[in-house]
Design a protein around this motif. Structure first.
Motif, PDB file in Angstrom:
ATOM      1  N   SER A 179      -4.940  -0.670   0.033  1.00  0.00           N
ATOM      2  CA  SER A 179      -4.349   0.065   1.156  1.00  0.00           C
ATOM      3  C   SER A 179      -3.251   1.036   0.725  1.00  0.00           C
ATOM      4  O   SER A 179      -3.095   2.100   1.311  1.00  0.00           O
ATOM      5  CB  SER A 179      -3.791  -0.926   2.169  1.00  0.00           C
ATOM      6  OG  SER A 179      -3.295  -0.264   3.309  1.00  0.00           O
ATOM      7  N   ARG A 200       4.889  -0.852   8.958  1.00  0.00           N
ATOM      8  CA  ARG A 200       3.771  -0.972   8.015  1.00  0.00           C
ATOM      9  C   ARG A 200       4.006  -0.093   6.791  1.00  0.00           C
ATOM     10  O   ARG A 200       3.189   0.749   6.423  1.00  0.00           O
ATOM     11  CB  ARG A 200       2.436  -0.616   8.678  1.00  0.00           C
ATOM     12  CG  ARG A 200       2.031  -1.565   9.783  1.00  0.00           C
ATOM     13  CD  ARG A 200       0.533  -1.657   9.984  1.00  0.00           C
ATOM     14  NE  ARG A 200      -0.191  -0.415   9.908  1.00  0.00           N
ATOM     15  CZ  ARG A 200      -0.880   0.140  10.912  1.00  0.00           C
ATOM     16  NH1 ARG A 200      -0.894  -0.447  12.094  1.00  0.00           N
ATOM     17  NH2 ARG A 200      -1.531   1.251  10.743  1.00  0.00           N
ATOM     18  N   TYR A 215       2.434   3.076   2.333  1.00  0.00           N
ATOM     19  CA  TYR A 215       2.047   2.599   3.666  1.00  0.00           C
ATOM     20  C   TYR A 215       0.798   1.724   3.577  1.00  0.00           C
ATOM     21  O   TYR A 215      -0.054   1.927   2.704  1.00  0.00           O
ATOM     22  CB  TYR A 215       1.794   3.802   4.573  1.00  0.00           C
ATOM     23  CG  TYR A 215       2.938   4.796   4.531  1.00  0.00           C
ATOM     24  CD1 TYR A 215       4.082   4.603   5.299  1.00  0.00           C
ATOM     25  CD2 TYR A 215       2.888   5.908   3.678  1.00  0.00           C
ATOM     26  CE1 TYR A 215       5.146   5.489   5.227  1.00  0.00           C
ATOM     27  CE2 TYR A 215       3.949   6.788   3.610  1.00  0.00           C
ATOM     28  CZ  TYR A 215       5.077   6.575   4.381  1.00  0.00           C
ATOM     29  OH  TYR A 215       6.135   7.446   4.307  1.00  0.00           O
ATOM     30  N   ASP A 217      -2.318  -0.619   5.948  1.00  0.00           N
ATOM     31  CA  ASP A 217      -3.034  -0.633   7.229  1.00  0.00           C
ATOM     32  C   ASP A 217      -2.807  -1.947   7.982  1.00  0.00           C
ATOM     33  O   ASP A 217      -2.121  -2.858   7.503  1.00  0.00           O
ATOM     34  CB  ASP A 217      -4.532  -0.384   7.016  1.00  0.00           C
ATOM     35  CG  ASP A 217      -5.165  -1.374   6.050  1.00  0.00           C
ATOM     36  OD1 ASP A 217      -4.615  -2.489   5.897  1.00  0.00           O
ATOM     37  OD2 ASP A 217      -6.197  -1.043   5.451  1.00  0.00           O
ATOM     38  N   ARG A 219      -4.876  -4.380   8.771  1.00  0.00           N
ATOM     39  CA  ARG A 219      -5.462  -5.567   8.158  1.00  0.00           C
ATOM     40  C   ARG A 219      -4.531  -6.131   7.083  1.00  0.00           C
ATOM     41  O   ARG A 219      -4.311  -7.346   7.012  1.00  0.00           O
ATOM     42  CB  ARG A 219      -6.821  -5.220   7.533  1.00  0.00           C
ATOM     43  CG  ARG A 219      -7.327  -6.370   6.682  1.00  0.00           C
ATOM     44  CD  ARG A 219      -8.793  -6.319   6.327  1.00  0.00           C
ATOM     45  NE  ARG A 219      -9.350  -5.024   6.074  1.00  0.00           N
ATOM     46  CZ  ARG A 219     -10.672  -4.802   5.947  1.00  0.00           C
ATOM     47  NH1 ARG A 219     -11.501  -5.817   6.073  1.00  0.00           N
ATOM     48  NH2 ARG A 219     -11.128  -3.611   5.714  1.00  0.00           N
TER      49      ARG A 219
END
Length: 325
Positions: A179, A200, A215, A217, A219
């Motif tokens: 991510s 996040r 950053y 996500d 999930r």
């Protein structure tokens, strides 16, 4: 060399000075050369001393311990093989050393160019600091490295990895790497307090001790929070060993975890850096400006970002049809 220089000077003054004056000139030249030699000797540094000074300068510039160790090893090997004072090293000495290194170790072009780059950096520093007049590495150009297509993880690969995780920590590691695209060295240095779950995002310390925001996500947020809430240790590190005393994971520890996670993926090998290249490729593929990808990855040069990202060939074909016909 001293005798030859004195003789050249005296020969040039033969028609101007008599024998008595020539004798006095000879004495002055002998004393002057002796004083210069003594003064020059006092200001000299050994190769080891100059290497230590160079590494200190690199440390001040923000080089990591890992990079400093690589510099030290590479330059020590060069000094040992060439076996000269660095002030006497010539361009052909360096060329011969690199050529012999290639033949003896069967090193690839990337490794050879890294060695060339480090040697060039060292001699450029010696020149800038006035330890030598001119760097002998100036005329040694970048070694051409063949372009190879490096694969990235597919969405299916990532899902198989997640399914292979048998604990919340490993799942969170896979998610945060895929991510954010952070370096593995940045990952192991993360603390729980560096993570802002509301926004996040988290702050990482990159190369050159530069901080930047990355950053993740939704999930990743869920899986990361689940992992942290299951822990009952007091370690500040974001990722720790599963067993007591729950120490901060090392780079090697992350690599071992990923090897186990990727054991079922017969088509590809799982290692931390590939997540980074995957993120860069996906970001550019989906239209993120290259300058923003550069900031996201923490690259000082945009060329580095371009080398990381392998643009999807199907997208290139679609764009050709759209813009060219």
């Amino acid at each position: 060399m001293k005798k030859e220089l004195i003789n050249i000077i005296e020969q040039g003054m033969l028609g101007i000075l008599n024998n008595e004056q020539l004798a006095k000139l000879h004495g002055v030249l002998e004393r002057s050369f002796a004083m210069f030699a003594e003064s020059y000797k006092e200001t000299q540094h050994s190769n080891d001393e100059l290497l230590k000074l160079f590494l200190s300068a690199k440390q001040v510039e923000g080089c990591s311990e890992r990079s400093l160790k690589y510099y030290r090893t590479t330059l020590s090997k060069m000094n040992e093989k060439i076996n000269k004072s660095v002030r006497q090293v010539e361009t052909n000495d360096i060329r011969t050393y690199i050529s012999n290194y290639e033949n003896e170790s069967n090193a690839g072009k990337v490794t050879l160019d890294n060695i060339r780059r480090i040697i060039s950096s060292f001699f450029s520093w010696l020149e800038d600091e006035n330890y030598i007049v001119k760097s002998p590495a100036r005329r040694i150009h970048k070694i051409r490295v063949g372009q190879t297509v490096k694969n990235v993880y597919s969405d299916e690969d990532l899902e198989l990895m997640r399914n292979s995780c048998n604990n919340s920590r490993d799942l969170a590691i896979v998610d945060i790497l895929s991510s954010t695209g952070i370096r593995v060295g940045e990952l192991v240095n993360l603390n729980i307090n560096d993570v802002d779950f509301e926004k996040r995002e988290c702050i990482v310390l990159g190369k050159g001790n530069k901080q930047r925001k990355v950053y993740f996500d939704a999930r990743t947020k869920i899986h990361l929070y689940q992992y942290i809430t299951t822990r009952n240790d007091k370690c500040e590190a974001l990722f720790v060993s599963l067993n007591n005393p729950h120490n901060r994971l090392s780079i090697r520890g992350i690599e071992i975890i990923l090897q186990k996670v990727g054991a079922d993926l017969k088509s590809t090998e799982v290692y931390p850096h590939k997540f980074r290249r995957t993120l860069a490729t996906k970001a550019i593929d989906k239209g993120m400006p290259i300058e923003q990808v550069q900031i996201l990855l923490g690259h000082s040069q945009i060329d580095t970002t371009l080398r990381y990202a392998m643009v999807n060939q199907n997208n290139v074909k679609a764009s050709h049809h759209k813009y060219i016909g």
